[in-house]
Each structure stands twice: as C-alpha cells, then as structure tokens.
Write a protein that holds these residues in place. Structure first.
Motif, PDB file in Angstrom:
ATOM      1  N   LEU A 189       0.852  -1.185   0.000  1.00 61.04           N
ATOM      2  CA  LEU A 189       0.000   0.000   0.000  1.00 61.04           C
ATOM      3  C   LEU A 189       0.883   1.229   0.000  1.00 61.04           C
ATOM      4  O   LEU A 189       1.803   1.330   0.812  1.00 61.04           O
ATOM      5  CB  LEU A 189      -0.905   0.010   1.241  1.00 61.04           C
ATOM      6  N   LYS A 190       0.587   2.143  -0.901  1.00 62.55           N
ATOM      7  CA  LYS A 190       1.371   3.375  -1.008  1.00 62.55           C
ATOM      8  C   LYS A 190       0.502   4.555  -0.600  1.00 62.55           C
ATOM      9  O   LYS A 190      -0.726   4.499  -0.685  1.00 62.55           O
ATOM     10  CB  LYS A 190       1.839   3.584  -2.449  1.00 62.55           C
ATOM     11  N   ASP A 226      -3.114   5.594  -2.089  1.00 60.33           N
ATOM     12  CA  ASP A 226      -3.998   4.475  -2.433  1.00 60.33           C
ATOM     13  C   ASP A 226      -5.295   4.614  -1.642  1.00 60.33           C
ATOM     14  O   ASP A 226      -5.316   5.215  -0.563  1.00 60.33           O
ATOM     15  CB  ASP A 226      -3.360   3.128  -2.093  1.00 60.33           C
ATOM     16  N   ILE A 227      -6.343   4.038  -2.158  1.00 60.08           N
ATOM     17  CA  ILE A 227      -7.625   4.017  -1.458  1.00 60.08           C
ATOM     18  C   ILE A 227      -7.849   2.599  -0.941  1.00 60.08           C
ATOM     19  O   ILE A 227      -7.863   1.643  -1.718  1.00 60.08           O
ATOM     20  CB  ILE A 227      -8.784   4.431  -2.388  1.00 60.08           C
ATOM     21  N   ALA A 228      -7.979   2.457   0.373  1.00 58.55           N
ATOM     22  CA  ALA A 228      -8.238   1.157   0.993  1.00 58.55           C
ATOM     23  C   ALA A 228      -9.726   1.046   1.295  1.00 58.55           C
ATOM     24  O   ALA A 228     -10.288   1.899   1.978  1.00 58.55           O
ATOM     25  CB  ALA A 228      -7.423   0.998   2.266  1.00 58.55           C
ATOM     26  N   CYS A 229     -10.360  -0.002   0.790  1.00 61.41           N
ATOM     27  CA  CYS A 229     -11.775  -0.270   1.055  1.00 61.41           C
ATOM     28  C   CYS A 229     -11.838  -1.330   2.150  1.00 61.41           C
ATOM     29  O   CYS A 229     -11.129  -2.328   2.098  1.00 61.41           O
ATOM     30  CB  CYS A 229     -12.463  -0.755  -0.211  1.00 61.41           C
ATOM     31  N   TYR A 230     -12.694  -1.108   3.139  1.00 59.53           N
ATOM     32  CA  TYR A 230     -12.677  -1.946   4.330  1.00 59.53           C
ATOM     33  C   TYR A 230     -14.072  -2.400   4.741  1.00 59.53           C
ATOM     34  O   TYR A 230     -15.079  -1.824   4.389  1.00 59.53           O
ATOM     35  CB  TYR A 230     -12.019  -1.203   5.493  1.00 59.53           C
ATOM     36  N   LYS A 231     -14.078  -3.455   5.572  1.00 59.41           N
ATOM     37  CA  LYS A 231     -15.277  -3.998   6.210  1.00 59.41           C
ATOM     38  C   LYS A 231     -15.022  -3.995   7.713  1.00 59.41           C
ATOM     39  O   LYS A 231     -14.044  -4.569   8.185  1.00 59.41           O
ATOM     40  CB  LYS A 231     -15.533  -5.417   5.716  1.00 59.41           C
ATOM     41  N   TRP A 287      -7.867  -2.595  -2.436  1.00 58.55           N
ATOM     42  CA  TRP A 287      -7.332  -1.240  -2.527  1.00 58.55           C
ATOM     43  C   TRP A 287      -7.248  -0.822  -3.972  1.00 58.55           C
ATOM     44  O   TRP A 287      -7.170  -1.654  -4.880  1.00 58.55           O
ATOM     45  CB  TRP A 287      -6.011  -1.073  -1.786  1.00 58.55           C
ATOM     46  N   ILE A 288      -7.285   0.485  -4.148  1.00 58.09           N
ATOM     47  CA  ILE A 288      -7.283   1.074  -5.486  1.00 58.09           C
ATOM     48  C   ILE A 288      -6.073   1.975  -5.596  1.00 58.09           C
ATOM     49  O   ILE A 288      -5.819   2.793  -4.711  1.00 58.09           O
ATOM     50  CB  ILE A 288      -8.577   1.889  -5.714  1.00 58.09           C
ATOM     51  N   ARG A 289      -5.339   1.812  -6.674  1.00 58.97           N
ATOM     52  CA  ARG A 289      -4.165   2.650  -6.917  1.00 58.97           C
ATOM     53  C   ARG A 289      -4.319   3.313  -8.280  1.00 58.97           C
ATOM     54  O   ARG A 289      -4.645   2.671  -9.264  1.00 58.97           O
ATOM     55  CB  ARG A 289      -2.896   1.801  -6.908  1.00 58.97           C
ATOM     56  N   TYR A 290      -4.090   4.622  -8.284  1.00 55.57           N
ATOM     57  CA  TYR A 290      -4.092   5.366  -9.539  1.00 55.57           C
ATOM     58  C   TYR A 290      -2.711   5.288 -10.166  1.00 55.57           C
ATOM     59  O   TYR A 290      -1.722   5.607  -9.505  1.00 55.57           O
ATOM     60  CB  TYR A 290      -4.442   6.847  -9.299  1.00 55.57           C
ATOM     61  N   ASN A 291      -2.634   4.864 -11.391  1.00 61.20           N
ATOM     62  CA  ASN A 291      -1.394   4.916 -12.157  1.00 61.20           C
ATOM     63  C   ASN A 291      -1.632   5.870 -13.306  1.00 61.20           C
ATOM     64  O   ASN A 291      -2.255   5.512 -14.304  1.00 61.20           O
ATOM     65  CB  ASN A 291      -1.000   3.539 -12.687  1.00 61.20           C
TER      66      ASN A 291
END
Length: 116
Positions: free
Chosen positions: A31-32, A35-40, A109-113
């Motif tokens: 994780l950088k 980044d967007i971390a989606c959680y429960k 997680w979502i990472r923009y490149n």
C-alpha cells in the motif's frame, strides 16, 4: 456514525463499509500513500483473520491514531495483537486488544497509475 461523501463502484468487489486514503509508508510497497483502501468493519475482535491487513483505530491513553497493519498472534498473551508493517523500517508492535477502539479488514485497494 459515518456519512458518505461519495461512492466507489468496483465490479466484482466484496461488500465494504467504507474507504479511506492511505497515508504514510508503513505498508509500502503493498500500500502506497494515496492508495484508497476499502474496508469492512469487524464487530468482534475474536473474529480476526491473522495475517490479514487491518485498519485500526487505537487509543493507548497517550495518543489516539489510525494505522494500517498486518495483525498476527501476540507473543505476549491473547490480550494483545502483534501489529506488523510491510516496510521493514517499521518495527512490529504489541498492542492491547482493549486499546483498539475500531478495527476493519482491508478488502481491496485502489491505486491510480497516471501519466502526467
């Protein structure tokens, strides 16, 4: 109580309660920052999956902070969790379960490149 400011739609994603931006480098390179971390959210601290990445809201009396770490079984006792970073420059920490106000498992997680 959380109030959504927007929604993310990811095809075939597991159910999530929320998302937040990652700050810091303790889980780098997995994780950088940004980044967007989606959680429960996990309601019962006994339902932890050791070895998974969690977002933890910790209040240890001296400080209150949000952190993202792997949770492992503690070497001290069952009243503690061992919090481990991916980045080896951050040492593992033993944290009392009672100091953890909220915990949530990171589902994706979502990472923009982008090229700019």
């Amino acid at each position: 109580m959380q109030v959504p400011i927007d929604f993310i739609s990811v095809p075939n994603a597991p159910k999530c309660d929320g998302a937040l931006y990652i700050r810091g480098d303790s889980m780098y390179p997995i994780l950088k920052a940004g980044d967007i971390a989606c959680y429960k959210v996990i309601q019962d601290k006994n339902n932890v999956r050791f070895g998974e990445i969690y977002i933890l809201d910790i209040d240890d009396g001296d400080d209150q902070y949000l952190t993202v770490k792997y949770i492992q079984k503690s070497d001290i006792s069952d009243e503690y969790f061992k919090l481990v970073s991916q980045n080896i420059s951050h040492n593992p920490k033993e944290e009392k379960r009672s100091n953890i106000r909220m915990m949530a498992i990171v589902k994706l997680w979502i990472r923009y490149n982008t090229i700019s």
